[in-house]
Design a protein around this motif. Structure first.
Motif, PDB file in Angstrom:
ATOM      1  N   SER A 206      43.030  34.795  41.352  1.00 32.91           N
ATOM      2  CA  SER A 206      42.305  34.882  42.482  1.00 32.91           C
ATOM      3  C   SER A 206      41.494  34.180  42.566  1.00 32.91           C
ATOM      4  CB  SER A 206      41.456  36.383  42.354  1.00 32.91           C
ATOM      5  OG  SER A 206      41.142  36.187  40.718  1.00 32.91           O
ATOM      6  N   SER A 207      41.072  33.205  41.308  1.00 29.84           N
ATOM      7  CA  SER A 207      40.252  31.707  41.895  1.00 29.84           C
ATOM      8  C   SER A 207      41.038  30.142  42.140  1.00 29.84           C
ATOM      9  CB  SER A 207      39.247  31.612  40.023  1.00 29.84           C
ATOM     10  OG  SER A 207      40.118  31.939  39.001  1.00 29.84           O
ATOM     11  N   GLY A 208      41.640  30.595  42.621  1.00 29.53           N
ATOM     12  CA  GLY A 208      42.987  29.412  42.263  1.00 29.53           C
ATOM     13  C   GLY A 208      42.808  28.190  41.318  1.00 29.53           C
ATOM     14  N   LYS A 209      42.787  28.724  39.641  1.00 31.70           N
ATOM     15  CA  LYS A 209      42.862  27.715  38.248  1.00 31.70           C
ATOM     16  C   LYS A 209      44.546  28.020  38.023  1.00 31.70           C
ATOM     17  CE  LYS A 209      38.198  29.544  36.981  1.00 31.70           C
ATOM     18  NZ  LYS A 209      37.633  29.669  35.929  1.00 31.70           N
ATOM     19  N   LEU A 210      45.247  28.279  38.711  1.00 35.67           N
ATOM     20  CA  LEU A 210      47.223  28.283  38.147  1.00 35.67           C
ATOM     21  C   LEU A 210      47.525  27.689  39.361  1.00 35.67           C
ATOM     22  CD1 LEU A 210      47.492  31.514  36.977  1.00 35.67           C
ATOM     23  CD2 LEU A 210      46.315  29.499  35.716  1.00 35.67           C
ATOM     24  N   PRO A 211      47.235  26.920  39.807  1.00 35.93           N
ATOM     25  CA  PRO A 211      47.860  26.329  41.446  1.00 35.93           C
ATOM     26  C   PRO A 211      49.408  25.970  40.680  1.00 35.93           C
ATOM     27  CG  PRO A 211      47.134  24.804  39.918  1.00 35.93           C
ATOM     28  CD  PRO A 211      46.417  25.679  39.464  1.00 35.93           C
ATOM     29  N   LEU A 212      50.161  25.903  39.888  1.00 34.35           N
ATOM     30  CA  LEU A 212      51.810  25.843  39.626  1.00 34.35           C
ATOM     31  C   LEU A 212      52.057  26.632  39.521  1.00 34.35           C
ATOM     32  CD1 LEU A 212      51.455  22.625  36.809  1.00 34.35           C
ATOM     33  CD2 LEU A 212      51.404  21.754  39.218  1.00 34.35           C
ATOM     34  N   VAL A 213      51.290  27.353  39.286  1.00 32.25           N
ATOM     35  CA  VAL A 213      52.362  28.736  39.310  1.00 32.25           C
ATOM     36  C   VAL A 213      52.488  29.664  40.792  1.00 32.25           C
ATOM     37  CG1 VAL A 213      51.313  31.593  38.764  1.00 32.25           C
ATOM     38  CG2 VAL A 213      50.955  29.813  37.058  1.00 32.25           C
TER      39      VAL A 213
END
Length: 295
Positions: free
Chosen positions: A79-86
């Motif tokens: 939800s915080s956008g810390k996994l952009p590749l995922v």
């Protein structure tokens, strides 16, 4: 749009439980979204049997641990956008489960994989995962390894492992987790990739309360079955489902005893009250009057 969809899914998981995203190697027409509760045993079932012939690794399961406060951490990362590749691979996912229940630890997931798929299941760290990924597709006849017996044995187990469960603590750098999941999804030699989160303390409490309620209902049903029933018109035969059965809260003997106690208490109070109303003389003399003489 992909990131927004992943965020919505993560928020749903935050409300109801830990989410789980599954990627299967091969062509996937559309992503299936499931909001039903999924147990970990169903999540890991048939991972080895459904493996593609060209895949050297049947499954890689990433289990993100919970925070020190006891909250589920995977939903926070997505939800915080810390996994952009995922998030970029989200539209290629096979199934997205918004509530994967029963994921206690990575060790429990590994044990469930052993029950469902047999041997060659290993719980590994993120570094060991990278070692396994680097060895895929290469000649396994490597030279004799150096190190302690424990390290050599661990390396052999990692080499033979067909299903690996990656333990990802909450303190791990999100970029490393993001890159590891992305590499696993992109690798054609990995058949199935699962990204799931360890359940929160709130889910643990909810599960315990549900188990307590289930046991209470079961005990109540057992008491009802053992409770005495009044004889009906069929001389105690309860095989007729069309007749009504009435349950009494007490036996006639107990009811008669209660009535007698109330009646005895009322009579005793009345008797004591009447005895208290009896009046005697209030003046006493030392010399009694002469017998036969009128006062």
């Amino acid at each position: 749009m992909k990131l927004q969809t992943l965020t919505i899914s993560a928020l749903i998981g935050t409300v109801f439980g830990a989410p789980a995203i599954v990627w299967n190697n091969g062509k996937q027409k559309s992503t299936v979204f499931s909001s039903e509760e999924l147990q970990v045993s169903a999540l890991v079932s048939d991972l080895a049997t459904k493996s593609d012939e060209n895949s050297l690794l049947a499954a890689a399961l990433f289990v993100v641990g919970k925070t020190p406060e006891g909250t589920e951490h995977l939903s926070h990362l997505t939800s915080s956008g810390k996994l952009p590749l995922v998030a970029s691979k989200y539209d290629k996912a096979s199934v997205v489960h918004s509530h994967a229940a029963g994921i206690k630890t990575s060790g429990d997931v590994a044990r469930e994989c052993v029950k469902a798929n047999g041997k060659n299941v290993l719980e590994v760290s993120l570094d060991e995962f990278h070692t396994k990924m680097a060895s895929l597709g290469k000649d396994q006849s490597s030279p004799e390894q150096s190190g302690s017996k424990r390290e050599i044995h661990r390396a052999k187990m990692l080499e033979k492992a067909n299903i690996i469960v990656i333990n990802v603590p909450a303190s791990t750098d999100p970029s490393k987790v993001d890159q590891a999941v992305f590499d696993a999804v992109e690798n054609r030699l990995v058949n199935t990739v699962v990204l799931a989160g360890q359940r929160s303390n709130r889910e643990v409490r909810t599960a315990r309360e549900a188990e307590k309620r289930r046991k209470l209902v079961q005990q109540h049903q057992q008491r009802v079955e053992k409770r005495r029933r009044l004889d009906d018109a069929n001389d105690g035969d309860d095989s007729n489902d069309n007749t009504l059965s009435y349950y009494v809260p007490m036996t006639p003997n107990i009811f008669a005893g209660i009535l007698f106690t109330l009646f005895f208490s009322v009579v005793t109070m009345i008797g004591l009250s009447q005895l208290n109303n009896i009046q005697g003389q209030t003046v006493f003399v030392t010399k009694m009057p002469t017998i036969g003489r009128e006062a």
